[in-house]
Write a protein that holds these residues in place. Structure first.
Motif, PDB file in Angstrom:
ATOM      1  N   SER A  39       0.826  -1.339  -0.143  1.00 20.80           N
ATOM      2  CA  SER A  39       0.064  -0.103  -0.194  1.00 20.80           C
ATOM      3  C   SER A  39       0.850   1.053  -0.078  1.00 20.80           C
ATOM      4  O   SER A  39       2.049   1.147   0.397  1.00 20.80           O
ATOM      5  CB  SER A  39      -0.829   0.128   1.240  1.00 20.80           C
ATOM      6  OG  SER A  39      -1.731  -1.106   1.139  1.00 20.80           O
ATOM      7  N   TYR A  55       5.573  -0.524   2.894  1.00 15.13           N
ATOM      8  CA  TYR A  55       4.670   0.598   2.362  1.00 15.13           C
ATOM      9  C   TYR A  55       5.523   1.466   1.063  1.00 15.13           C
ATOM     10  O   TYR A  55       6.705   1.405   1.224  1.00 15.13           O
ATOM     11  CB  TYR A  55       4.084   1.665   3.458  1.00 15.13           C
ATOM     12  CG  TYR A  55       3.026   1.141   4.334  1.00 15.13           C
ATOM     13  CD1 TYR A  55       1.693   1.002   3.626  1.00 15.13           C
ATOM     14  CD2 TYR A  55       3.328   0.953   5.527  1.00 15.13           C
ATOM     15  CE1 TYR A  55       0.788   0.664   4.756  1.00 15.13           C
ATOM     16  CE2 TYR A  55       2.350   0.346   6.296  1.00 15.13           C
ATOM     17  CZ  TYR A  55       0.863   0.176   5.847  1.00 15.13           C
ATOM     18  OH  TYR A  55      -0.101  -0.082   6.703  1.00 15.13           O
ATOM     19  N   THR A  85      -4.464   1.366  -1.820  1.00 14.13           N
ATOM     20  CA  THR A  85      -4.149   0.243  -2.757  1.00 14.13           C
ATOM     21  C   THR A  85      -3.885   0.776  -4.092  1.00 14.13           C
ATOM     22  O   THR A  85      -4.614   1.152  -4.841  1.00 14.13           O
ATOM     23  CB  THR A  85      -5.166  -0.712  -2.681  1.00 14.13           C
ATOM     24  OG1 THR A  85      -5.500  -1.014  -1.154  1.00 14.13           O
ATOM     25  CG2 THR A  85      -4.703  -2.052  -3.306  1.00 14.13           C
TER      26      THR A  85
HETATM   27  P1  5GP Z   1      -0.485   0.602  10.386  1.00 12.82           P
HETATM   28  O1  5GP Z   1      -0.209   2.095  10.529  1.00 12.82           O
HETATM   29  O2  5GP Z   1      -0.678  -0.084  11.590  1.00 12.82           O
HETATM   30  O3  5GP Z   1       0.328   0.181   9.220  1.00 12.82           O
HETATM   31  O4  5GP Z   1      -1.988   0.660   9.317  1.00 12.82           O
HETATM   32  C1  5GP Z   1      -3.181   1.379   9.911  1.00 12.82           C
HETATM   33  C2  5GP Z   1      -4.407   0.396   9.290  1.00 12.82           C
HETATM   34  O5  5GP Z   1      -4.262   0.936   7.699  1.00 12.82           O
HETATM   35  C3  5GP Z   1      -4.301  -0.864   9.302  1.00 12.82           C
HETATM   36  O6  5GP Z   1      -5.547  -1.486   9.649  1.00 12.82           O
HETATM   37  C4  5GP Z   1      -3.732  -1.515   7.953  1.00 12.82           C
HETATM   38  O7  5GP Z   1      -4.856  -2.848   7.467  1.00 12.82           O
HETATM   39  C5  5GP Z   1      -4.773  -0.185   7.233  1.00 12.82           C
HETATM   40  N1  5GP Z   1      -4.104  -0.226   5.695  1.00 12.82           N
HETATM   41  C6  5GP Z   1      -2.779  -0.478   5.439  1.00 12.82           C
HETATM   42  N2  5GP Z   1      -2.838  -0.359   3.687  1.00 12.82           N
HETATM   43  C7  5GP Z   1      -3.973   0.168   3.598  1.00 12.82           C
HETATM   44  C8  5GP Z   1      -4.653   0.509   2.304  1.00 12.82           C
HETATM   45  O8  5GP Z   1      -4.079   0.390   1.151  1.00 12.82           O
HETATM   46  N3  5GP Z   1      -5.927   0.989   2.451  1.00 12.82           N
HETATM   47  C9  5GP Z   1      -6.762   0.887   3.473  1.00 12.82           C
HETATM   48  N4  5GP Z   1      -8.018   1.234   3.442  1.00 12.82           N
HETATM   49  N5  5GP Z   1      -6.189   0.578   4.595  1.00 12.82           N
HETATM   50  C10 5GP Z   1      -5.010   0.246   4.720  1.00 12.82           C
END
Ligand code: 5GP
Ligand code: ADP
Length: 202
Positions: A39, A55, A85
């Motif tokens: 992502s 990321y 995404t």
């Molecule tokens: P973290 O900061 O812990 O890496 O992620 C925070 C939240 O963002 C997690 O629930 C993760 O699954 C979500 N997340 C990560 N990548 C994406 C994405 O591409 N799109 C969305 N909608 N949520 C994401």
């Protein structure tokens, strides 16, 4: 028969700290012809995270430009940061017959599962909120303020999923409670194998 030939988009969602990343890592070595989408995010990089691997770390301005250009399959705001995404990666993988796994929060998961016919949703839940809080603290990746935000968001997400279920509008085909790690990991692997074999609930 046809479903066996169409690549699947497997969407894994669940509250932060539920164990999504840990479970995904544990099943990946057992899966071939399968890719995990990386992502984009505006969140700051945590210790040990690598650009383009964990990321694609972007400034808010860069992220919003990509939103305008329609380069995200879905995107959402989470804890004051933006996450999305990349559309081109997912489209390219699916078109060459590779199954793709997304690990995203609830809002994005709903957008995908409701609008994409090849998407299948798996919700990973913690045993309870106290255990979730303990996992977020023990992980030592987030500030106290971030943990508070993540717990509040977790309550909202768990309530929303429960409400969807009660109203019959459930967007997840499967739910796994991540209590014992080994058991949850086995369950996730079996679930993904079932989905890939075409034995989904939809
Ligand atoms: P973290 O900061 O812990 O890496 O992620 C925070 C939240 O963002 C997690 O629930 C993760 O699954 C979500 N997340 C990560 N990548 C994406 C994405 O591409 N799109 C969305 N909608 N949520 C994401
Ligand atoms: P998420 O990706 O959902 O935010 P993580 O995979 O980072 O969650 O897991 C959060 C923390 O909980 C990590 O420190 C991880 O090692 C731990 N953890 C994950 N699953 C379990 C489990 N079943 N039992 C105990 N600790 C776990």
């Amino acid at each position: 028969m046809e479903s066996e030939l169409i690549a699947k988009l497997i969407v894994i969602s669940g509250p932060s700290g539920a164990g999504k990343g840990t479970l995904i890592k544990s099943v990946l070595p057992s899966l071939d012809n399968f890719v995990v989408s990386v992502s984009a995010t505006t969140r700051g990089r945590r210790a040990g995270e690598r650009q383009g691997v964990d990321y694609h770390f972007l400034s808010r301005r860069e992220f919003l430009r990509k939103v305008e250009e329609g380069l995200f399959l879905e995107w959402a705001e989470y804890g004051g940061n933006l996450y999305g995404t990349p559309r081109d990666f997912v489209d390219a993988a699916l078109s060459t017959g590779k199954d793709v796994l997304l690990e995203i929060e609830l809002e994005g998961a709903r957008q995908i599962v409701e609008h994409c016919p090849v998407a299948v949703g798996i919700f990973i839940a913690p045993p309870d909120l106290q255990i979730l809080e303990g996992r977020l603290r023990d992980r030592k990746t987030d500030s106290e303020a971030d943990i508070t935000l993540r717990l509040a968001r977790a309550c909202d997400e768990l309530e929303a999923v429960e409400r969807d279920r009660a109203e019959g509008g459930l967007c997840f085909d499967y739910a796994i409670v991540n209590d014992d790690l080994e058991q949850a990991s086995r369950e996730l692997l079996t679930t993904i194998q079932q989905i890939r074999a075409g034995n989904t609930a939809r």
